[in-house]
Design a protein around this motif. Structure first.
Motif, PDB file in Angstrom:
ATOM      1  N   THR A   1      -7.632   6.353  -0.249  1.00  0.00           N
ATOM      2  CA  THR A   1      -6.599   7.364  -0.006  1.00  0.00           C
ATOM      3  C   THR A   1      -5.244   6.751   0.341  1.00  0.00           C
ATOM      4  N   GLN A   2      -5.178   5.402   0.396  1.00  0.00           N
ATOM      5  CA  GLN A   2      -3.936   4.722   0.756  1.00  0.00           C
ATOM      6  C   GLN A   2      -3.607   3.677  -0.302  1.00  0.00           C
TER       7      GLN A   2
ATOM      8  N   ALA B   1      -3.273  11.677  -0.556  1.00  0.00           N
ATOM      9  CA  ALA B   1      -3.089  10.226  -0.678  1.00  0.00           C
ATOM     10  C   ALA B   1      -1.719   9.817  -0.150  1.00  0.00           C
ATOM     11  N   ARG B   2      -1.682   8.661   0.494  1.00  0.00           N
ATOM     12  CA  ARG B   2      -0.449   8.137   1.090  1.00  0.00           C
ATOM     13  C   ARG B   2      -0.066   6.849   0.368  1.00  0.00           C
ATOM     14  N   VAL B   3       1.232   6.691   0.116  1.00  0.00           N
ATOM     15  CA  VAL B   3       1.688   5.562  -0.695  1.00  0.00           C
ATOM     16  C   VAL B   3       2.921   4.928  -0.070  1.00  0.00           C
ATOM     17  N   ALA B   4       2.901   3.597   0.051  1.00  0.00           N
ATOM     18  CA  ALA B   4       4.079   2.825   0.450  1.00  0.00           C
ATOM     19  C   ALA B   4       4.524   1.993  -0.745  1.00  0.00           C
ATOM     20  N   TYR B   5       5.758   2.203  -1.170  1.00  0.00           N
ATOM     21  CA  TYR B   5       6.347   1.451  -2.268  1.00  0.00           C
ATOM     22  C   TYR B   5       7.244   0.360  -1.683  1.00  0.00           C
ATOM     23  N   VAL B   6       7.015  -0.878  -2.084  1.00  0.00           N
ATOM     24  CA  VAL B   6       7.782  -2.020  -1.579  1.00  0.00           C
ATOM     25  C   VAL B   6       8.505  -2.665  -2.755  1.00  0.00           C
ATOM     26  N   GLU B   7       9.801  -2.819  -2.629  1.00  0.00           N
ATOM     27  CA  GLU B   7      10.621  -3.362  -3.717  1.00  0.00           C
ATOM     28  C   GLU B   7      11.693  -4.274  -3.121  1.00  0.00           C
TER      29      GLU B   7
ATOM     30  N   VAL C   1       6.147   1.118   6.659  1.00  0.00           N
ATOM     31  CA  VAL C   1       4.868   0.935   5.974  1.00  0.00           C
ATOM     32  C   VAL C   1       3.725   1.341   6.895  1.00  0.00           C
ATOM     33  N   CYS C   2       3.784   0.876   8.144  1.00  0.00           N
ATOM     34  CA  CYS C   2       2.708   1.171   9.091  1.00  0.00           C
ATOM     35  C   CYS C   2       2.614   2.657   9.413  1.00  0.00           C
ATOM     36  N   ALA C   3       3.700   3.398   9.190  1.00  0.00           N
ATOM     37  CA  ALA C   3       3.672   4.837   9.457  1.00  0.00           C
ATOM     38  C   ALA C   3       2.821   5.593   8.440  1.00  0.00           C
ATOM     39  N   VAL C   4       2.627   5.009   7.253  1.00  0.00           N
ATOM     40  CA  VAL C   4       1.830   5.709   6.228  1.00  0.00           C
ATOM     41  C   VAL C   4       0.565   4.959   5.842  1.00  0.00           C
ATOM     42  N   ILE C   5       0.484   3.666   6.162  1.00  0.00           N
ATOM     43  CA  ILE C   5      -0.680   2.853   5.787  1.00  0.00           C
ATOM     44  C   ILE C   5      -1.399   2.384   7.045  1.00  0.00           C
ATOM     45  N   ASP C   6      -2.664   2.727   7.160  1.00  0.00           N
ATOM     46  CA  ASP C   6      -3.522   2.294   8.261  1.00  0.00           C
ATOM     47  C   ASP C   6      -4.393   1.154   7.748  1.00  0.00           C
ATOM     48  N   LEU C   7      -4.095  -0.065   8.190  1.00  0.00           N
ATOM     49  CA  LEU C   7      -4.802  -1.235   7.675  1.00  0.00           C
ATOM     50  C   LEU C   7      -6.238  -1.325   8.179  1.00  0.00           C
ATOM     51  N   ASP C   8      -6.627  -0.456   9.090  1.00  0.00           N
ATOM     52  CA  ASP C   8      -8.012  -0.431   9.532  1.00  0.00           C
ATOM     53  C   ASP C   8      -8.896   0.385   8.584  1.00  0.00           C
ATOM     54  N   ARG C   9      -8.283   1.005   7.588  1.00  0.00           N
ATOM     55  CA  ARG C   9      -9.015   1.780   6.591  1.00  0.00           C
ATOM     56  C   ARG C   9      -8.734   1.188   5.212  1.00  0.00           C
TER      57      ARG C   9
END
Length: 271
Positions: free
Chosen positions: A74-75, A102-108, A146-154
């Motif tokens: 979902t991330q 679904a949550r998405v972080a776009y890095v550019e 990024v951390c606001a939308v992506i939980d690295l524990d999941r």
């Protein structure tokens, strides 16, 4: 091919092509500048069918994102996202057809690309566009947005699509991918594509490298063995490492043009 060279804000360097802008032109987007279009046109002359390869790469991305979402991811963390396109073909669009939240972080890296993406996502909750550099994994992983939308524990689907071929061996791209992998939870996916033109195809590989070299960007032509190393620590999903059009093709996948069978792609899952 979406890792961006940084756009400079002053002097003649402001007119240098951007990798992200060139990719946008190959893909039929509207964000490229004159310098981007001129360089992209030269690249397509050096390697005919380059636009077909880019289209096949984007189609692979969509299939792989859909597959990850169908597996319960979902991330999504898309590093080297380039310019997002209006319409419904971006990562969050594809993922949300399967997983609505679904949550998405776009890095550019390209600041103009980041500004464009932020404007496009302004009214799209659960998404973020940030400026970040693949060569600095820690900075990406600890970025507050990024951390606001992506939980690295999941579980996370990490997208490195058409990025790694712009990273030279001396910058240890394998080590950088390893840093990202080690931060991900079990069940995370790595969605990967890398440019590869077989050396026996004539002057095309060297010619296109020369185009990118003119504005200071290095293009690597890594084959399956070298590219496969990026998936160390992941369990490679079937059908393994393939050409772009050969990874779980949809019935309408274009397979006639030989450039749709260029590149090396794969999807792995972290145990």
């Amino acid at each position: 091919m979406e890792r961006s060279s940084d756009r400079h804000s002053t002097g003649t360097a402001a007119q240098a092509p951007s990798v992200a802008g060139m990719y946008d032109f190959y893909a039929g987007g509207q964000q490229s500048r004159d310098a981007d279009r001129q360089a992209a046109t030269a690249a397509m002359a050096a390697l005919p069918g380059l636009d077909v390869a880019v289209s096949a790469n984007r189609a692979f991305l969509r299939r792989a994102v859909r597959h990850a979402a169908e597996r319960g991811v979902t991330q999504f963390l898309d590093i080297g996202s380039g310019y997002l396109a209006p319409g419904d073909g971006n990562v969050h669009d594809v993922a949300r057809r399967v997983v609505p939240d679904a949550r998405v972080a776009y890095v550019e890296l390209d600041p103009a690309g980041v500004a464009h993406n932020r404007a496009l996502l302004r009214d799209t909750p659960g998404t973020v566009a940030v400026r970040g550099d693949f060569l600095k994994p820690h900075d990406i992983l600890t970025d507050p947005e990024v951390c606001a939308v992506i939980d690295l524990d999941r579980p996370v689907a990490l997208l490195l699509v058409a990025v790694l071929h712009f990273i030279e061996d001396k910058d240890d791209p394998w080590g950088k991918v390893g840093e990202l992998r080690d931060a991900l939870a079990p069940g995370s996916h790595l969605i990967l594509s890398h440019a590869y033109i077989k050396p026996d195809t004539g002057s095309g590989p060297d010619a296109i490298k020369g185009v990118y070299r003119t504005f200071g960007s290095s293009l690597q032509n890594r084959g399956p063995v070298e590219t496969g190393r990026f998936l160390d620590g992941f369990t490679l999903l079937e059908p393994g490492l393939t050409a772009m059009a050969d990874w779980r093709p949809d019935p309408d996948t274009e397979t006639e043009h030989p450039m749709s069978h260029s590149g090396v792609v794969g999807v792995g899952v972290k145990p």
